[in-house]
Design an enzyme around this catalytic site. Structure first.
Site, mmCIF file in Angstrom:
data_model
loop_
_atom_site.group_PDB
_atom_site.id
_atom_site.type_symbol
_atom_site.label_atom_id
_atom_site.label_comp_id
_atom_site.label_asym_id
_atom_site.label_seq_id
_atom_site.Cartn_x
_atom_site.Cartn_y
_atom_site.Cartn_z
ATOM 1 C CB SER A 36 -0.902 -0.003 1.239
ATOM 2 O OG SER A 36 -1.660 1.172 1.297
ATOM 3 C CB CYS A 80 -1.611 4.960 11.103
ATOM 4 S SG CYS A 80 -3.327 4.792 11.589
ATOM 5 N N GLY A 108 8.705 -5.916 2.964
ATOM 6 C CA GLY A 108 9.846 -5.176 3.479
ATOM 7 C C GLY A 108 11.118 -5.490 2.723
ATOM 8 N N GLY A 109 11.527 -4.606 1.841
ATOM 9 C CA GLY A 109 12.797 -4.752 1.140
ATOM 10 C C GLY A 109 12.814 -5.784 0.037
#
Length: 308
Positions: free
Chosen positions: A23, A129, A242-243
Site C-alpha cells: 500500500s 498508524c 519489506g525490502g
C-alpha cells in the site's frame, strides 16, 4: 512442460500468484508500463474517511540501503474512493484489496463498514498508524489495542480482513496472535521501521516531519524475521513485506512462511519490478520441477536451539 502453477491461498481467497504491491506504492500510472492483471492482487494506497493533505515537505529522502518517508497518508476521502477509485479498479480481474486507516476506533470502524462494497475482495487494516486515543502510539504496538481495533473492525465487515503490523513493537508475536484471535484473516508483516536522518550542514532533519518510516533493502532482515515469527505462531496466512526487490527476496519470505509478498520501494526504482518477479518466479518453479508453491512455503530448516 506446462506453465508453473503460482496460485496461493489466503484464507478464503485464491490469488493467481503471490506478488502484489505494498500500500502506498501503487497507482493507476503503472498501467502505462505493464499489464496490472499480471499481479496476484491490487492493494490500494491507504484511505481515510476525510480529506487529508499529509505531512509537510520534504516527505522523502534517499538513504544508503533504502528510503525514509513521512508522507502522512494524504487522502481524498471515502467519497473519492466510491466515485472514482472503485469503478476504475473494478475494471481489472485481479482481486482488489482496500487499505484503510484512522486515528480513533470509531473512525476506523465506520470506514471499514463504508468500504465493504461489492467488488472489494479484502480490507487491509493499516493498524500501524498513530492512535490518538493511545497518545499517538500505533494500534499494533500492543496486543490489547490490536485486539480492540480488530474486534471493532471484524464486527463491521464480512470481507476478509488483513492486519498490517508494525516492526516498531517489542511484542510482534503477541500482537500477531491478538490480531488473529480478534478476527484477522491474514497478517501483513510489516510496515516501515521508524527512523530519522539529519542534514549535517543545516543540522535539521531531512524530513519535514522530523522522523519517518524506513523502507527498502535495509529493513528486509527485520521484516523477514517478523514474518517467520508470526507464521510460526499463528494459523492464518502471513504476507511478507519489506525490502523485496529480487526473486531471492521473494523466495526467502516464502520459505520463511509467507504465503504471499508485497513489493513497495523497489517499484519506485523499477516500475516493472512486480511483473518481472512474477515471470521469474514461474521460470524458477519450472526449473526446480515444482508443481506448487506450497512445496516451499514455510520450508525453512532452522538449527536446533533456535532463538525465539
Amino acid at each position: 512442460m506446462s506453465a508453473a502453477d503460482l496460485s496461493v491461498r489466503l484464507g478464503a481467497m485464491t490469488l493467481a500468484n503471490p506478488i502484489m504491491p505494498a500500500s502506498g506504492t501503487f497507482s493507476e500510472d503503472l498501467a502505462d508500463v505493464f499489464d496490472l492483471d499480471l499481479l496476484g492482487a491490487h492493494v490500494l494506497k491507504t484511505i481515510m474517511r476525510g480529506t487529508r493533505a499529509g505531512n509537510p515537505v520534504p516527505r522523502v529522502c534517499d538513504l544508503q540501503g533504502g528510503m525514509l518517508n513521512a508522507i502522512g497518508i494524504p487522502s481524498k476521502g471515502i467519497e473519492d474512493f466510491r466515485s472514482r477509485m472503485l469503478p476504475y479498479w473494478l475494471g481489472y480481474r485481479a482481486p482488489l484489496v482496500v487499505s484503510i486507516s484512522a486515528h480513533t476506533l470509531d473512525e476506523f470502524a465506520r470506514l471499514c463498514a463504508e468500504v465493504s462494497l461489492p467488488g472489494v475482495a479484502a480490507i487491509e487494516a493499516n493498524i500501524s498508524c498513530p492512535n490518538i486515543e493511545a497518545d499517538g502510539n500505533a494500534f499494533a504496538m500492543r496486543p490489547d489495542t490490536t485486539a480492540e481495533v480488530m474486534r471493532r473492525l471484524r464486527a463491521e465487515t464480512d470481507l476478509p480482513l488483513w492486519a498490517k503490523l508494525t516492526p516498531n513493537t517489542g511484542e510482534p508475536v503477541a500482537v500477531a496472535q491478538a490480531a488473529e484471535a480478534n478476527g484477522a484473516d491474514a497478517l501483513v508483516t510489516a510496515n516501515t521501521a521508524l527512523g530519522m536522518a539529519i542534514d549535517v550542514r543545516t543540522r535539521r532533519p531531512r524530513l519535514g516531519n522530523g522522523m519517518g518510516g524506513m523502507s527498502g533493502p535495509a529493513v528486509k532482515p527485520i521484516a523477514l524475521r517478523m514474518t517467520y515469527q508470526c507464521a510460526r505462531a499463528c494459523t492464518i496466512p502471513v504476507i511478507g513485506c519489506g525490502g523485496i526487490a529480487t526473486l531471492d527476496d521473494v523466495l526467502e519470505f516464502l520459505i520463511a512462511g509467507a504465503s504471499a509478498v508485497q513489493v513497495g520501494t523497489a517499484t519506485f526504482q523499477s516500475p516493472t519490478v512486480m511483473a518481472r518477479l512474477v515471470a521469474e518466479l514461474g521460470d524458477w518453479m519450472q526449473a526446480q520441477g515444482l508443481a506448487s508453491l506450497s512445496e516451499i512455503i514455510g520450508s525453512v530448516e532452522m538449527p536446533e536451539g533456535e532463538a525465539a
